[in-house]
Design a protein around this motif. Structure first.
Motif, short mmCIF file in Angstrom:
data_model
loop_
_atom_site.label_atom_id
_atom_site.label_comp_id
_atom_site.label_asym_id
_atom_site.label_seq_id
_atom_site.Cartn_x
_atom_site.Cartn_y
_atom_site.Cartn_z
N LEU A 39 0.74 -1.14 -0.03
CA LEU A 39 0.10 -0.06 -0.05
C LEU A 39 0.85 1.48 0.11
N LYS A 40 2.11 1.27 0.67
CA LYS A 40 2.79 2.18 0.73
C LYS A 40 3.36 2.72 -0.41
N LEU A 41 3.84 1.57 -1.30
CA LEU A 41 4.65 1.65 -2.27
C LEU A 41 3.41 2.04 -3.53
N ALA A 42 2.21 1.70 -3.40
CA ALA A 42 0.97 2.34 -4.38
C ALA A 42 1.07 3.72 -4.24
N GLN A 43 1.02 4.13 -2.87
CA GLN A 43 0.91 5.47 -2.59
C GLN A 43 2.07 6.35 -3.26
N ILE A 44 3.14 6.03 -2.98
CA ILE A 44 4.46 6.65 -3.48
C ILE A 44 4.42 6.91 -5.02
N TYR A 50 1.66 12.74 -9.25
CA TYR A 50 0.96 13.88 -9.04
C TYR A 50 2.37 15.12 -9.14
N ARG A 51 3.59 14.62 -9.06
CA ARG A 51 4.56 15.44 -9.12
C ARG A 51 4.73 16.57 -10.17
N VAL A 52 4.12 15.92 -11.56
CA VAL A 52 4.00 16.47 -12.70
C VAL A 52 3.19 17.83 -12.47
N GLY A 73 -2.70 10.92 2.78
CA GLY A 73 -2.16 10.62 4.10
C GLY A 73 -0.81 11.71 4.14
N TYR A 74 -0.67 12.44 3.29
CA TYR A 74 0.68 13.19 3.58
C TYR A 74 0.32 14.63 3.46
#
Length: 162
Positions: A39-44, A50-52, A73-74
Motif C-alpha cells: 500500500l505504501k509503494l502504491a501511494q508513493i 502528481y509530481r508533474v 495521508g501526506y
C-alpha cells in the motif's frame, strides 16, 4: 481400568493444535506487513504521478495535487510544499490543514498562511505604487512614443509586444 493422563500426555496431544495456530498467526502477521508495504509503494507511485501537476503553471492542477497528497495521508508534505513554494494556489488547502488534528501539520499550515499573507501585502503595496490602487486594473493602457502598446499593468508588465 483407564490410565490417568499426566500433563505431558495432554501437552503432546494438543501440541499439533498449538503449533498449527502459531503457524497460522505468523502467516497472518506476515501477510498484513506485506500488504501495508505494498500500500505504501502504491501511494508513493501515486504521489510521483502528481509530481508533474505540482510543477504546472495551472493553479487548479497544483491545488488538485495538494489535495491528493492530503487524501493519501501526506498532509504534512502538502503543507510543507505549499509553504516552501509560497504557492497562493494552495491557500485553500492550507486553510483546511490549519484545522488538522496533528499539531505539526497545523503549525506548518499556519506558517504557510502567514507567508502567503505577507506576499499578498507586498503585491498590494507594489500595485499601489505602480497604479495608484491596490485593485488590479486590466483596462489600463499606456501610450509610449505615440503608439498604443496595449495592456501594461503593474507587476504583471503584460504588453502585446511581450
Amino acid at each position: 481400568m483407564a490410565k490417568d493422563k499426566d500433563i505431558w500426555d495432554i501437552l503432546s496431544s494438543i501440541s499439533m493444535l498449538i503449533s498449527g495456530g502459531l503457524i497460522a498467526a505468523v502467516g497472518v502477521i506476515a501477510t498484513i506487513i506485506y500488504d501495508n508495504r505494498q500500500l505504501k509503494l502504491a501511494q508513493i507511485e501515486a504521489l510521483d504521478k502528481y509530481r508533474v501537476q505540482l510543477l504546472s503553471d495551472n493553479p487548479a492542477e497544483r491545488v488538485f495535487s495538494y489535495e491528493a497528497f492530503v487524501a493519501l495521508g501526506y498532509a504534512e508534505l502538502a503543507a510543507k510544499l505549499i509553504a516552501v513554494r509560497n504557492d497562493p494556489a494552495g491557500e485553500s488547502v492550507l486553510v483546511q490543514l490549519a484545522e488538522n488534528p496533528d499539531s505539526k501539520v497545523r503549525e506548518i499550515a499556519k506558517q504557510g498562511l502567514l507567508s502567503l499573507d505577507d506576499q499578498r501585502r507586498i503585491r498590494s503595496i507594489v500595485d499601489v505604487f505602480e497604479t495608484g490602487s491596490d485593485q488590479i486594473n486590466y483596462r489600463y493602457l499606456e501610450i509610449i512614443s505615440g503608439k498604443t502598446v496595449g495592456l501594461i499593468y503593474g507587476r504583471g508588465q503584460a504588453t502585446r509586444g511581450s
